[in-house]
Design an enzyme around this catalytic site. Structure first.
Site, PDB file in Angstrom:
ATOM      1  N   GLN A   1       0.838  -1.205   0.000  1.00 46.80           N
ATOM      2  CA  GLN A   1       0.000   0.000   0.000  1.00 46.80           C
ATOM      3  C   GLN A   1       0.873   1.255   0.000  1.00 46.80           C
ATOM      4  OE1 GLN A   1      -2.650  -0.387   3.329  1.00 46.80           O
ATOM      5  NE2 GLN A   1      -3.900  -1.922   2.299  1.00 46.80           N
TER       6      GLN A   1
ATOM      7  N   ASP B   1      -2.870 -11.284   4.999  1.00 48.91           N
ATOM      8  CA  ASP B   1      -4.340 -11.248   4.917  1.00 48.91           C
ATOM      9  C   ASP B   1      -4.971 -12.614   5.192  1.00 48.91           C
ATOM     10  OD1 ASP B   1      -4.301  -8.559   4.349  1.00 48.91           O
ATOM     11  OD2 ASP B   1      -4.508  -8.824   2.186  1.00 48.91           O
TER      12      ASP B   1
HETATM   13  C1  S3P Z   1      -2.908  -4.507  -0.012  1.00 48.62           C
HETATM   14  C2  S3P Z   1      -1.738  -4.684   0.663  1.00 48.62           C
HETATM   15  C3  S3P Z   1      -1.652  -5.285   2.014  1.00 48.62           C
HETATM   16  C4  S3P Z   1      -2.918  -6.034   2.374  1.00 48.62           C
HETATM   17  C5  S3P Z   1      -4.155  -5.267   2.029  1.00 48.62           C
HETATM   18  C6  S3P Z   1      -4.202  -4.946   0.543  1.00 48.62           C
HETATM   19  C7  S3P Z   1      -2.870  -3.873  -1.347  1.00 48.62           C
HETATM   20  O1  S3P Z   1      -1.445  -4.278   2.984  1.00 48.62           O
HETATM   21  O2  S3P Z   1      -2.907  -6.375   3.749  1.00 48.62           O
HETATM   22  O3  S3P Z   1      -5.299  -6.023   2.373  1.00 48.62           O
HETATM   23  O4  S3P Z   1      -3.854  -3.986  -2.107  1.00 48.62           O
HETATM   24  O5  S3P Z   1      -1.838  -3.264  -1.682  1.00 48.62           O
HETATM   25  P1  S3P Z   1       0.028  -3.684   3.250  1.00 48.62           P
HETATM   26  O6  S3P Z   1       0.499  -3.192   1.969  1.00 48.62           O
HETATM   27  O7  S3P Z   1      -0.120  -2.573   4.235  1.00 48.62           O
HETATM   28  O8  S3P Z   1       0.843  -4.821   3.777  1.00 48.62           O
END
Ligand code: S3P
Length: 456
Positions: A178, A328
């Site tokens: 993210q 997740d």
């Molecule tokens: C996601 C990245 C993950 C995941 C989230 C979706 C994404 O989080 O837990 O449900 O779509 O990039 P983080 O990037 O904070 O690890």
């Protein structure tokens, strides 16, 4: 009294990948042009509530038009770069609902849109989202030049322009796709090359999607990774088949591994190699899953998964970088651990405490309520499981606290339907499954077939 279904069998179509769909929706704002004719249209089958929330946010931003939004299909027409981005006196307010991914990605996209334009956009979310940490994204974006104010590190937060952005070289302390994505979306508005190093595994949907849209972006390294992206760049929106969500598939893979008689087929499932850690973990535990890859047609590999019951399971230890790779899926993996004889452990997963809920506490509470032996750690849990499957459970129904977390509600349902729990259990909020999987309980009913009558 609840009675376990005799068999779990059938073929399912999963909801669209939450990660890929939200990236595609947010991209409609980043084209650098307004579409008058021949606007690209995205069709997303079986969107979850997070995906719909972000579609509405992008419609409020003026970058797309929603033609249809139901549990079955979301059709949006791209309008392109928004013309009105609010003002510091009257910020445009976008509601991200429960979507942490949407809010964090939008921070980066808005920083880019507001790099050379006046305006102010405020992002809000529901109570769960408003409790999640946002400085981890705001801080590196500020280093690029963005003006972002958070409410003591949380939403509501406001991105203000004009605030010119410069490329950066940065090593992130956490392996977060993210944060990486927010920085990449902001980097599209800079002049030069940004490099983002991650200390562990993360999904690469952003690299694949942006490259598909003509951006100069690449990733090297398989576990620790380095992503480089060069701006300035406008996206060439192209149609995209959004694959079935890998994390949604995990519930049925777990169900088939645990139930004494199951065969579950899922088509068009995402098989992106950065998203297959759950398949590997189940394989290591001994589960039987057939993987039939499709011929490649787009940036995301897909295939058919056929999960069958019957294989004896063995315990597993998940720690180090592997925990980040499975982040997740850990609540549903905990359910598989509960149905596996022996002691299984998850460590190095403290990040679970700041997801849609504190998933360490709630997973442990769920298992304990179901009568399963679990020890909570700061960064994970230890579970002593059993391969006994209860045909019937009776006694007081235990209500599992979900705090509105979709993955906890679905994990509780799999715990119940596979007969792993020695007591009847039910989630206190089953409707929250709709955040990622609106038809979850319909699909569960379809797989279960008619339930046998309870014995007298
Ligand atoms: C996601 C990245 C993950 C995941 C989230 C979706 C994404 O989080 O837990 O449900 O779509 O990039 P983080 O990037 O904070 O690890």
């Amino acid at each position: 009294m609840t009675v376990r279904p005799a068999r779990l069998a059938g073929e399912l179509t999963l909801p669209a990948s939450k990660s890929v769909a939200q990236r595609a929706l947010i991209a409609t704002a980043l084209t650098g042009r307004r579409f008058e004719k021949n606007a690209p249209v995205f069709r997303i089958d079986y969107p979850g509530a997070d995906v719909i929330s972000i579609a509405h946010a992008m419609a409020a931003l003026g970058s797309l038009e929603i033609e249809q939004a139901t549990d079955d299909v979301l059709i949006v027409r791209a309008l392109g770069t928004p013309t009105d981005l609010g003002s510091p006196e009257a910020p445009l307010v976008l509601d991200c609902g429960n979507s942490g991914t949407g809010m964090r990605l939008l921070m980066g996209a808005l920083a880019g849109l507001l790099a050379d334009r006046p305006g102010a956009v405020t992002l809000t979310g529901d109570a769960s989202l408003s409790a999640r940490p946002m400085e981890r994204v705001a801080f590196p974006l500020r280093r690029m030049g963005a003006r972002i104010e958070t409410a003591a590190g949380h939403a509501p937060l406001t991105v203000t322009g004009p605030a010119p952005l410069a490329p950066i070289d940065i090593a992130l302390p956490v392996p977060s796709a993210q944060i990486l994505t927010a920085l990449c979306l902001a980097a599209l508005a800079t002049d030069g090359t940004t490099t983002i190093d991650l200390p562990g595994p993360s999904r690469d949907h952003t690299e694949r999607f942006l490259a598909h849209c003509g951006v100069d972006i690449s990733r090297s390294g398989e576990t620790t990774t380095s992503t480089t992206i060069t701006g300035p760049a406008n996206l060439e929106l192209r149609s995209l088949d959004v694959p079935g969500d890998e994390s949604s598939a995990a519930f049925w893979l777990a169900a088939a591994a645990l139930h004494p008689d199951a065969e579950i087929t899922m088509r068009d499932v995402g098989l992106n190699p950065t998203r297959t850690a759950f398949l590997t973990a189940l394989h290591d535990m001994g589960a039987t899953i057939e993987i039939r890859p499709d011929a490649a047609t787009g940036p995301e590999p897909t295939g058919t998964l056929i999960a069958r019951s019957g294989a004896p399971l063995r315990p597993i230890v998940i720690e180090g970088l592997r925990s980040a790779d499975l982040i997740d899926e850990l609540p549903i993996l905990a359910v598989v651990m509960a149905g596996t004889p022996g002691t299984s452990t998850v460590r190095d997963a403290a990040e679970l405490r700041v997801k849609e809920s504190d998933r360490i506490t709630l997973t442990c509470e769920m298992l304990r309520a179901a009568g399963i032996d679990v020890i909570e750690h700061d960064d994970g849990f230890t579970i002593t499981g059993s391969d006994h499957r209860y045909l019937e459970t009776s006694g007081e129904v235990m209500r599992v606290r979900t705090d509105g977390d979709h993955r906890i509600a679905m994990a509780a349902a799999i715990l119940e339907v596979t007969g792993v729990a020695p007591r009847p259990i039910v989630a206190d909020d089953e409707a929250c499954a709709a955040v990622s999987y609106p038809r979850f309980f319909d699909d569960l009913a379809a797989l279960s077939g008619p339930r046998p009558a309870p014995a007298r």
